[in-house]
Design a protein around this motif. Sequence first.
Motif, short mmCIF file in Angstrom:
data_model
loop_
_atom_site.label_atom_id
_atom_site.label_comp_id
_atom_site.label_asym_id
_atom_site.label_seq_id
_atom_site.Cartn_x
_atom_site.Cartn_y
_atom_site.Cartn_z
N MET B 1 0.92 -1.06 0.06
CA MET B 1 -0.06 0.05 -0.04
C MET B 1 0.80 1.20 0.10
SD MET B 1 -2.91 1.01 -0.28
CE MET B 1 -3.68 2.67 -0.14
N MET B 2 2.01 1.25 1.07
CA MET B 2 2.90 2.27 0.91
C MET B 2 3.52 2.47 -0.38
SD MET B 2 3.29 4.46 3.18
CE MET B 2 4.02 6.09 2.88
N ASP B 3 3.99 1.45 -0.92
CA ASP B 3 4.70 1.57 -2.33
C ASP B 3 3.76 2.10 -3.24
OD1 ASP B 3 6.75 0.45 -1.00
OD2 ASP B 3 6.59 -1.58 -2.15
N PHE B 4 2.50 1.93 -3.20
CA PHE B 4 1.61 2.22 -4.34
C PHE B 4 1.65 3.68 -4.16
CE2 PHE B 4 -2.72 3.07 -5.51
CZ PHE B 4 -2.69 2.82 -6.81
N ILE B 5 1.31 4.32 -2.77
CA ILE B 5 1.26 5.71 -2.73
C ILE B 5 2.56 6.42 -3.11
CG2 ILE B 5 0.93 7.46 -0.71
CD1 ILE B 5 -0.89 5.54 0.53
N LEU B 6 3.59 5.77 -2.73
CA LEU B 6 4.75 6.65 -3.07
C LEU B 6 5.16 6.63 -4.56
CD1 LEU B 6 7.42 5.39 -0.37
CD2 LEU B 6 6.70 7.69 -0.79
#
Lengths: 175, 120
Positions: B1-6
């Motif tokens: 999820m964090m990767d996706f946002i970044l």
Amino acid sequence: MADLILLFFLLVCAVTAVAQRELLNSAIILSIYSLIMAVVWVRLGAVDVAITEASVGAGISTVLFIAVLTRVKRREEITRFRVQVLPLIVVLAVGAALIYGTLDMPDFGSAAAVSNTHVVPRYLEKGVEETGTDNYVAAILASYRGYDTLGETTVIFTAGLCVVLLIRSEKKRRL
Amino acid sequence: MMDFILAKYNFWIYVIIMMIGFYAVIAKSNLIKKIIGLNIFQTSVFLLFISIGKVEGGTVPIYQGVEAVYINPLPHVLILTAIVVGVSITAVAFALVVNIYREYGTIEENAILEMSKTDD
């Protein structure tokens, strides 16, 4: 992290420039917005764009704004002080559609994205040899895509012509 | 999820900035405010283009040997053209605004519409 802080300030400047009622303040905030944008360009590696943004966006635009504000009313008149509903709905709908569109975009900074694998490797490989300049942006702007620049010059010429004609007709009316 | 946002946040910020400009263009009655909105709208498109050209670990597109990884210079070229065209648009819009002010004595859109209605 620094990028996020810059982008946050960009948002703050954009909102205040639009919300400010004193138009001169808006113009100055817009100039700050352009300067922050120039720093963002440097962070993204677009140095030529940063130079242009700082000189044209923060410089010439602001001068134009101030020149116009000496001739018109400087205060925005508010008849009804409220957020308009219909435009807000339109804006939110368009924004949602655009965000939905970004979900399919290649990841930020990915070298495998289509835009980075097509045509550009050819420019990077042969650019120095074929055009004799070390700056790829200058090589593409003036050589590979010289016709774009010619078109741009035409646009500037037409715009200059328009401004001169509009200002002149105004002077004639005053006489 | 964090990767996706970044991986996407730059594109989301462009949407938000663009919508601020769009709101100013369609909702504000003051013509100068509309031009400010147009300017913000334009720069958001520039942000999208430059973000697309970013390559992780790449250097500035100035020749530094054949093996170096470069940021994509093509969007930079397109945006250089677009910035200058954007200023031309602003200049023409300002000339129109000055003429409108001479004619009607106001730059508020609803007041101008009122006046042109009573003219007929």
